[in-house]
Design a protein around this motif. Sequence first.
Motif, PDB file in Angstrom:
ATOM      1  N   GLU A 132      -0.608  -1.677  -1.831  1.00  0.00           N
ATOM      2  CA  GLU A 132      -0.923  -3.099  -1.899  1.00  0.00           C
ATOM      3  C   GLU A 132      -2.254  -3.286  -2.613  1.00  0.00           C
ATOM      4  OE1 GLU A 132       2.392  -2.803  -0.115  1.00  0.00           O
ATOM      5  OE2 GLU A 132       0.729  -1.824   0.913  1.00  0.00           O
ATOM      6  N   PHE A 133      -2.276  -4.238  -3.547  1.00  0.00           N
ATOM      7  CA  PHE A 133      -3.492  -4.588  -4.277  1.00  0.00           C
ATOM      8  C   PHE A 133      -3.794  -6.065  -4.023  1.00  0.00           C
ATOM      9  CE2 PHE A 133      -1.761  -1.097  -6.821  1.00  0.00           C
ATOM     10  CZ  PHE A 133      -2.880  -0.327  -7.090  1.00  0.00           C
ATOM     11  N   ILE A 134      -5.046  -6.373  -3.739  1.00  0.00           N
ATOM     12  CA  ILE A 134      -5.481  -7.767  -3.575  1.00  0.00           C
ATOM     13  C   ILE A 134      -6.760  -7.945  -4.374  1.00  0.00           C
ATOM     14  CG2 ILE A 134      -6.081  -9.618  -1.983  1.00  0.00           C
ATOM     15  CD1 ILE A 134      -4.620  -6.517  -0.460  1.00  0.00           C
ATOM     16  N   LEU A 135      -6.749  -8.858  -5.310  1.00  0.00           N
ATOM     17  CA  LEU A 135      -7.913  -9.170  -6.135  1.00  0.00           C
ATOM     18  C   LEU A 135      -8.538 -10.452  -5.596  1.00  0.00           C
ATOM     19  CD1 LEU A 135      -9.576  -8.578  -8.764  1.00  0.00           C
ATOM     20  CD2 LEU A 135      -7.906 -10.017  -9.965  1.00  0.00           C
ATOM     21  N   PHE A 136      -9.829 -10.407  -5.279  1.00  0.00           N
ATOM     22  CA  PHE A 136     -10.465 -11.601  -4.725  1.00  0.00           C
ATOM     23  C   PHE A 136     -11.901 -11.721  -5.184  1.00  0.00           C
ATOM     24  CE2 PHE A 136     -11.745  -8.365  -1.713  1.00  0.00           C
ATOM     25  CZ  PHE A 136     -12.965  -8.787  -1.205  1.00  0.00           C
ATOM     26  N   ARG A 137     -12.419 -12.936  -5.091  1.00  0.00           N
ATOM     27  CA  ARG A 137     -13.831 -13.213  -5.336  1.00  0.00           C
ATOM     28  C   ARG A 137     -14.291 -14.199  -4.276  1.00  0.00           C
ATOM     29  NH1 ARG A 137     -13.695 -15.333 -10.147  1.00  0.00           N
ATOM     30  NH2 ARG A 137     -14.334 -13.569 -11.442  1.00  0.00           N
ATOM     31  N   GLY A 138     -15.341 -13.857  -3.550  1.00  0.00           N
ATOM     32  CA  GLY A 138     -15.772 -14.711  -2.455  1.00  0.00           C
ATOM     33  C   GLY A 138     -14.673 -14.806  -1.413  1.00  0.00           C
ATOM     34  N   ASP A 139     -14.258 -16.033  -1.096  1.00  0.00           N
ATOM     35  CA  ASP A 139     -13.179 -16.245  -0.133  1.00  0.00           C
ATOM     36  C   ASP A 139     -11.853 -16.579  -0.818  1.00  0.00           C
ATOM     37  OD1 ASP A 139     -14.748 -15.845   2.173  1.00  0.00           O
ATOM     38  OD2 ASP A 139     -15.536 -17.881   2.032  1.00  0.00           O
ATOM     39  N   GLU A 140     -11.800 -16.427  -2.131  1.00  0.00           N
ATOM     40  CA  GLU A 140     -10.596 -16.828  -2.871  1.00  0.00           C
ATOM     41  C   GLU A 140      -9.790 -15.607  -3.315  1.00  0.00           C
ATOM     42  OE1 GLU A 140      -9.249 -19.400  -6.839  1.00  0.00           O
ATOM     43  OE2 GLU A 140     -11.363 -18.881  -6.510  1.00  0.00           O
ATOM     44  N   VAL A 141      -8.521 -15.557  -2.899  1.00  0.00           N
ATOM     45  CA  VAL A 141      -7.616 -14.514  -3.372  1.00  0.00           C
ATOM     46  C   VAL A 141      -7.070 -14.950  -4.730  1.00  0.00           C
ATOM     47  CG1 VAL A 141      -5.439 -13.320  -2.965  1.00  0.00           C
ATOM     48  CG2 VAL A 141      -6.983 -13.775  -1.051  1.00  0.00           C
ATOM     49  N   LEU A 142      -7.278 -14.112  -5.737  1.00  0.00           N
ATOM     50  CA  LEU A 142      -6.887 -14.446  -7.099  1.00  0.00           C
ATOM     51  C   LEU A 142      -5.528 -13.866  -7.473  1.00  0.00           C
ATOM     52  CD1 LEU A 142     -10.351 -13.672  -8.734  1.00  0.00           C
ATOM     53  CD2 LEU A 142      -9.474 -15.907  -8.020  1.00  0.00           C
ATOM     54  N   TYR A 143      -5.172 -12.751  -6.837  1.00  0.00           N
ATOM     55  CA  TYR A 143      -3.905 -12.092  -7.181  1.00  0.00           C
ATOM     56  C   TYR A 143      -3.593 -11.073  -6.098  1.00  0.00           C
ATOM     57  CZ  TYR A 143      -0.491  -9.403  -9.971  1.00  0.00           C
ATOM     58  OH  TYR A 143       0.650  -8.761 -10.437  1.00  0.00           O
ATOM     59  N   ARG A 144      -2.328 -10.905  -5.789  1.00  0.00           N
ATOM     60  CA  ARG A 144      -1.930  -9.856  -4.852  1.00  0.00           C
ATOM     61  C   ARG A 144      -0.550  -9.344  -5.239  1.00  0.00           C
ATOM     62  NH1 ARG A 144      -1.082 -14.666  -2.055  1.00  0.00           N
ATOM     63  NH2 ARG A 144       0.957 -14.860  -1.016  1.00  0.00           N
ATOM     64  N   VAL A 145      -0.322  -8.068  -5.004  1.00  0.00           N
ATOM     65  CA  VAL A 145       0.961  -7.482  -5.367  1.00  0.00           C
ATOM     66  C   VAL A 145       1.187  -6.225  -4.536  1.00  0.00           C
ATOM     67  CG1 VAL A 145       0.020  -6.008  -7.218  1.00  0.00           C
ATOM     68  CG2 VAL A 145       2.405  -6.804  -7.343  1.00  0.00           C
ATOM     69  N   SER A 146       2.449  -5.938  -4.261  1.00  0.00           N
ATOM     70  CA  SER A 146       2.837  -4.714  -3.569  1.00  0.00           C
ATOM     71  C   SER A 146       3.711  -3.913  -4.531  1.00  0.00           C
ATOM     72  CB  SER A 146       3.627  -5.052  -2.295  1.00  0.00           C
ATOM     73  OG  SER A 146       4.053  -3.871  -1.632  1.00  0.00           O
ATOM     74  N   LEU A 147       3.288  -2.693  -4.845  1.00  0.00           N
ATOM     75  CA  LEU A 147       4.001  -1.846  -5.806  1.00  0.00           C
ATOM     76  C   LEU A 147       4.491  -0.570  -5.115  1.00  0.00           C
ATOM     77  CD1 LEU A 147       1.526  -2.106  -8.830  1.00  0.00           C
ATOM     78  CD2 LEU A 147       3.603  -3.469  -8.426  1.00  0.00           C
ATOM     79  N   GLU A 148       5.692  -0.135  -5.472  1.00  0.00           N
ATOM     80  CA  GLU A 148       6.267   1.072  -4.875  1.00  0.00           C
ATOM     81  C   GLU A 148       5.667   2.316  -5.533  1.00  0.00           C
ATOM     82  OE1 GLU A 148       8.333   1.283  -2.235  1.00  0.00           O
ATOM     83  OE2 GLU A 148       8.109  -0.883  -1.998  1.00  0.00           O
ATOM     84  N   LEU A 149       4.378   2.529  -5.259  1.00  0.00           N
ATOM     85  CA  LEU A 149       3.626   3.635  -5.852  1.00  0.00           C
ATOM     86  C   LEU A 149       2.954   4.494  -4.780  1.00  0.00           C
ATOM     87  CD1 LEU A 149       1.853   1.826  -8.859  1.00  0.00           C
ATOM     88  CD2 LEU A 149       3.793   3.406  -8.982  1.00  0.00           C
ATOM     89  N   GLY A 150       3.489   4.459  -3.561  1.00  0.00           N
ATOM     90  CA  GLY A 150       2.895   5.237  -2.480  1.00  0.00           C
ATOM     91  C   GLY A 150       2.994   6.735  -2.724  1.00  0.00           C
ATOM     92  N   GLY A 151       2.232   7.499  -1.938  1.00  0.00           N
ATOM     93  CA  GLY A 151       2.155   8.938  -2.144  1.00  0.00           C
ATOM     94  C   GLY A 151       3.487   9.653  -2.057  1.00  0.00           C
TER      95      GLY A 151
END
Length: 309
Positions: free
Chosen positions: A144-163
Motif C-alpha cells: 500500500e502506498f499513500i502520498l500525503f502533505r500535511g493532513d491532505e491525502v493526495l494519492y493512494r493505491v494498493s499494488l500486488e507487489l508484496g514479498g
Amino acid sequence: MSKICAIADLGTNTFQLLISPLSKFQVEEQLQRPVGLGKGAMEEVTLQPDAMDRALTALHEFRTLFISKGGVASDFYAIGTSILRRASNADVFIQRVYEELGIQILIIDGMQEAEYIYAGIRNSLPERWEKASLVMDIGGGSVEFILFRGDEVLYRVSLELGGLRLKSLFSVDNEFDLSIIAGLDAYVMKEMAQLMDVCRKVKPEVLIGAAGAFETILDLEKRSGHAPASCELDLAVFLGHKSSLDALAYEERVGYPGMKAFRASIFPYATFLVEKVLRELEIKELWFSSYSLKEGFWFTELQNPSNQP
C-alpha cells in the motif's frame, strides 16, 4: 476496569495482534506470528490446508490471550487483506474461523487498507508534520502506498507487489538471486508507473515505512525496543545492509545479525522495492513507523466519544 479490544491483522505472511483499551489508545499487548497463510497460494490463489491450520492455531492463541485479559468476543476484530481478497477458497477459511473460534473476519479492499494504514501512521508522526511524504506498507501479497502533505491525502493505491507475490514470480530455486534483478526491475516499474508519475509531480521528501519489513530494517540498525512510535532511519546503513544481504544465500541471510528468520526469504524483495522508490524519486529521508493497519483501525473505527469513561 477499562474495556479492551483486540485487532488482528491477517496478513499474507504474518498475523499480528494488538490489544488496547477502548477508552484511550495504548498498546497493552502485541503478538506477531509467521503464519504464511499465502504460502503455496500465490500461483493458483488457493489457500492450502496446512496454511489454514496454522492460521487457526494463531487465531486461537490470539483469542485465548484476549479473553484471559478480560476481553469479550464482540470486541475482537479480525481484518483480512490481500490473500483473503484474492483466494478462491477464502470463504472456506472464513467459515472455519467462525465455526471453530466464533470470530467473524472482515475482508477489506486495498483502498480501505491504505486508509487504515495512513490513519495509523499519521497518529505516530511528530506533530505539525508538513513535509510531502510517501507511506509504504509492504505485505506478503500487496504493497500500500499513500502520498500525503500535511493532513491532505493526495494519492493512494494498493499494488500486488508484496514479498511472497514477487518471490512467486521471480526466484531461482524458490529463493532470491541477483540474476533475477533485471526481470524484477522491469515488472516492478511497470506496475508502479502511475504511482511514479504522480509522485514526480508532488516530489515527496520522505519515505515512511510501516511495520513489517521496516521493523527488520530498524533491527539491522540495532535499535529495536528503543525506538518511539516513529523515527528516522539511517539511509546509508540501510543501503549497506541491503547490498550485503542481496549477495547472501538464504541460509546465510537467516543468520545475519538483526534478521528475523521468517522474513529472511522475502526480505530482499522488500528492500528492492524500498531502494527502487528512494532512487526513482530521489528521496533522501527514510522513516519508520510502528503503527500501521491495526492502529489505524482503532483510530478510524474505535476512537469514539461513546467509548470514553
